[in-house]
Motif scaffolding. Structure first.
Motif, PDB file in Angstrom:
ATOM      1  N   GLU A 132       0.803  -1.219   0.000  1.00  0.00           N
ATOM      2  CA  GLU A 132       0.000   0.000   0.000  1.00  0.00           C
ATOM      3  C   GLU A 132       0.842   1.279   0.000  1.00  0.00           C
ATOM      4  N   LEU A 133       2.090   1.202   0.409  1.00  0.00           N
ATOM      5  CA  LEU A 133       2.882   2.410   0.625  1.00  0.00           C
ATOM      6  C   LEU A 133       3.136   3.197  -0.657  1.00  0.00           C
ATOM      7  N   TYR A 134       3.387   2.507  -1.753  1.00  0.00           N
ATOM      8  CA  TYR A 134       3.716   3.216  -2.992  1.00  0.00           C
ATOM      9  C   TYR A 134       2.566   4.062  -3.506  1.00  0.00           C
ATOM     10  N   LYS A 135       1.342   3.743  -3.077  1.00  0.00           N
ATOM     11  CA  LYS A 135       0.181   4.527  -3.500  1.00  0.00           C
ATOM     12  C   LYS A 135       0.152   5.905  -2.831  1.00  0.00           C
ATOM     13  N   LEU A 136       0.907   6.035  -1.740  1.00  0.00           N
ATOM     14  CA  LEU A 136       0.918   7.287  -0.987  1.00  0.00           C
ATOM     15  C   LEU A 136       2.070   8.213  -1.382  1.00  0.00           C
ATOM     16  N   TYR A 137       3.054   7.666  -2.083  1.00  0.00           N
ATOM     17  CA  TYR A 137       4.312   8.430  -2.197  1.00  0.00           C
ATOM     18  C   TYR A 137       5.128   7.963  -3.387  1.00  0.00           C
TER      19      TYR A 137
ATOM     20  N   LYS B 225       2.729   5.708   8.780  1.00  0.00           N
ATOM     21  CA  LYS B 225       2.443   6.888   9.595  1.00  0.00           C
ATOM     22  C   LYS B 225       3.268   8.083   9.110  1.00  0.00           C
ATOM     23  N   MET B 226       4.525   7.860   8.753  1.00  0.00           N
ATOM     24  CA  MET B 226       5.363   8.936   8.226  1.00  0.00           C
ATOM     25  C   MET B 226       4.782   9.511   6.934  1.00  0.00           C
ATOM     26  N   LEU B 227       4.311   8.633   6.063  1.00  0.00           N
ATOM     27  CA  LEU B 227       3.815   9.069   4.757  1.00  0.00           C
ATOM     28  C   LEU B 227       2.515   9.856   4.872  1.00  0.00           C
ATOM     29  N   ILE B 228       1.599   9.386   5.680  1.00  0.00           N
ATOM     30  CA  ILE B 228       0.336  10.124   5.797  1.00  0.00           C
ATOM     31  C   ILE B 228       0.531  11.440   6.546  1.00  0.00           C
ATOM     32  N   SER B 229       1.645  11.544   7.288  1.00  0.00           N
ATOM     33  CA  SER B 229       1.982  12.786   7.980  1.00  0.00           C
ATOM     34  C   SER B 229       2.916  13.658   7.147  1.00  0.00           C
ATOM     35  N   ARG B 230       3.308  13.179   5.967  1.00  0.00           N
ATOM     36  CA  ARG B 230       4.238  13.877   5.067  1.00  0.00           C
ATOM     37  C   ARG B 230       5.545  14.242   5.778  1.00  0.00           C
ATOM     38  N   GLY B 231       5.998  13.342   6.643  1.00  0.00           N
ATOM     39  CA  GLY B 231       7.254  13.538   7.350  1.00  0.00           C
ATOM     40  C   GLY B 231       7.166  14.434   8.561  1.00  0.00           C
TER      41      GLY B 231
ATOM     42  N   ALA C  88       5.120  -2.850  -8.759  1.00  0.00           N
ATOM     43  CA  ALA C  88       4.966  -1.431  -8.415  1.00  0.00           C
ATOM     44  C   ALA C  88       5.099  -1.137  -6.923  1.00  0.00           C
ATOM     45  N   PRO C  89       4.683  -2.016  -6.006  1.00  0.00           N
ATOM     46  CA  PRO C  89       4.879  -1.718  -4.583  1.00  0.00           C
ATOM     47  C   PRO C  89       6.345  -1.711  -4.141  1.00  0.00           C
ATOM     48  N   TYR C  90       7.231  -2.296  -4.952  1.00  0.00           N
ATOM     49  CA  TYR C  90       8.614  -2.477  -4.546  1.00  0.00           C
ATOM     50  C   TYR C  90       9.599  -1.630  -5.359  1.00  0.00           C
ATOM     51  N   ILE C  91       9.287  -1.416  -6.630  1.00  0.00           N
ATOM     52  CA  ILE C  91      10.186  -0.736  -7.548  1.00  0.00           C
ATOM     53  C   ILE C  91       9.594   0.625  -7.910  1.00  0.00           C
ATOM     54  N   CYS C  92      10.324   1.693  -7.622  1.00  0.00           N
ATOM     55  CA  CYS C  92       9.871   3.024  -8.004  1.00  0.00           C
ATOM     56  C   CYS C  92       9.883   3.176  -9.521  1.00  0.00           C
TER      57      CYS C  92
END
Length: 280
Positions: A4-9, A182-188, A33-37
């Motif tokens: 799910e992380l790549y969908k956020l960033y 949590k970092m991604l949804i908080s944008r760091g 896609a979830p692993y490779i940018c």
């Protein structure tokens, strides 16, 4: 969680609009896609003919790690390197010589490298290694195949087949993935206290896990994400308001933001945007 992380960033480079024969980015297949940018490199084999010309480019921290192959078709040679996560910028330079060459690379999201590697990531910060140290099979099973391909599309095809067989999902650490979410949804813009509470681990344990999985501390990685989000705002928005960004990203004041950005990018926001647009 990693799926799910790549969908956020999606991180960007110092020249996110560049595209041509000498540099192109191509997204991976849906499964990877979830692993490779992205895959990146020269779009085709390049014949270079200017022996004394030096090409320089700024490489900024992009929260990714890369496996890079440099293929010399004239001399039938191939070199490789694994670039660990970076928290500093550097200048990449290459000298043109009279040979036929290409570059081909895999850009992994930092949190996904561990799923393909033979070793943990605790020593990779700001470092380059022979690919075989962390990815033994990559070097010995892919190099000859890459040498015998003529286009980036052909190299991606053979590499994706290998990567799909290589994923080791048992190496995914859910505490780290939850923290990164949590970092991604908080944008760091999040504290270590908030991260440990969200992941339900102690600060010391989270520090140890991040060093193993990503090669940085949670604080370092949070700061890198904040910088990347800030850079995307600077370069992609028509109008960028520094004071609004101070509030958005939790900086103390304008000076704090500008100093932090320059420490990662080596340029002011204005200079960085001009450089990115000039390279378009």
């Amino acid at each position: 969680m990693v799926k799910e992380l790549y969908k956020l960033y999606r991180p960007i480079t110092a020249t996110p609009f560049s595209c041509g024969e000498t540099y192109i980015e191509i997204p991976p297949c849906e499964t990877l896609a979830p692993y490779i940018c992205c895959f990146w490199g020269t779009s085709k084999n390049i014949k270079t003919v200017a022996p004394n010309e030096i090409q320089n480019g700024v490489v900024i921290p992009d929260t990714c790690m890369d496996i890079i192959w440099e293929v010399d078709f004239t001399n039938n040679q191939i070199g490789n390197s694994f670039c660990g996560i970076q928290d500093i910028s550097f200048i990449s330079s290459s000298k043109n010589i009279s040979v036929e060459v290409c570059t081909f690379a895999i850009r992994f999201y930092a949190w996904a490298v561990i799923l393909f590697a033979d070793e943990d990531m605790k020593s990779v910060l700001n470092s380059f290694f022979d690919t075989g140290y962390y990815f033994k099979d990559f070097k010995y099973k892919l190099e000859s195949a890459l040498l015998n391909r003529n286009t980036i599309a052909e190299r991606i095809e053979i590499t994706e087949k290998y990567l799909l067989q290589r994923i080791n999902k048992n190496r995914e650490n859910h505490n780290v993935m939850n923290s990164i979410y949590k970092m991604l949804i908080s944008r760091g813009n999040v504290s270590i206290k908030e991260l440990t509470e969200y992941a339900s681990v102690s600060p010391r344990q989270l520090e140890r896990l991040f060093k193993q999985v990503i090669g940085t501390s949670p604080k370092q990685f949070t700061n890198l994400l904040r910088y990347q989000y800030l850079w995307q705002d600077i370069v992609c928005r028509k109008y960028f308001n520094v004071q609004d960004a101070v509030f958005k990203y939790g900086y103390c004041d304008q000076a704090h933001l500008l100093n932090d950005f320059k420490s990662y990018h080596t340029m002011t926001p204005t200079q960085a945007k001009e450089y990115a647009l000039k390279s378009n």
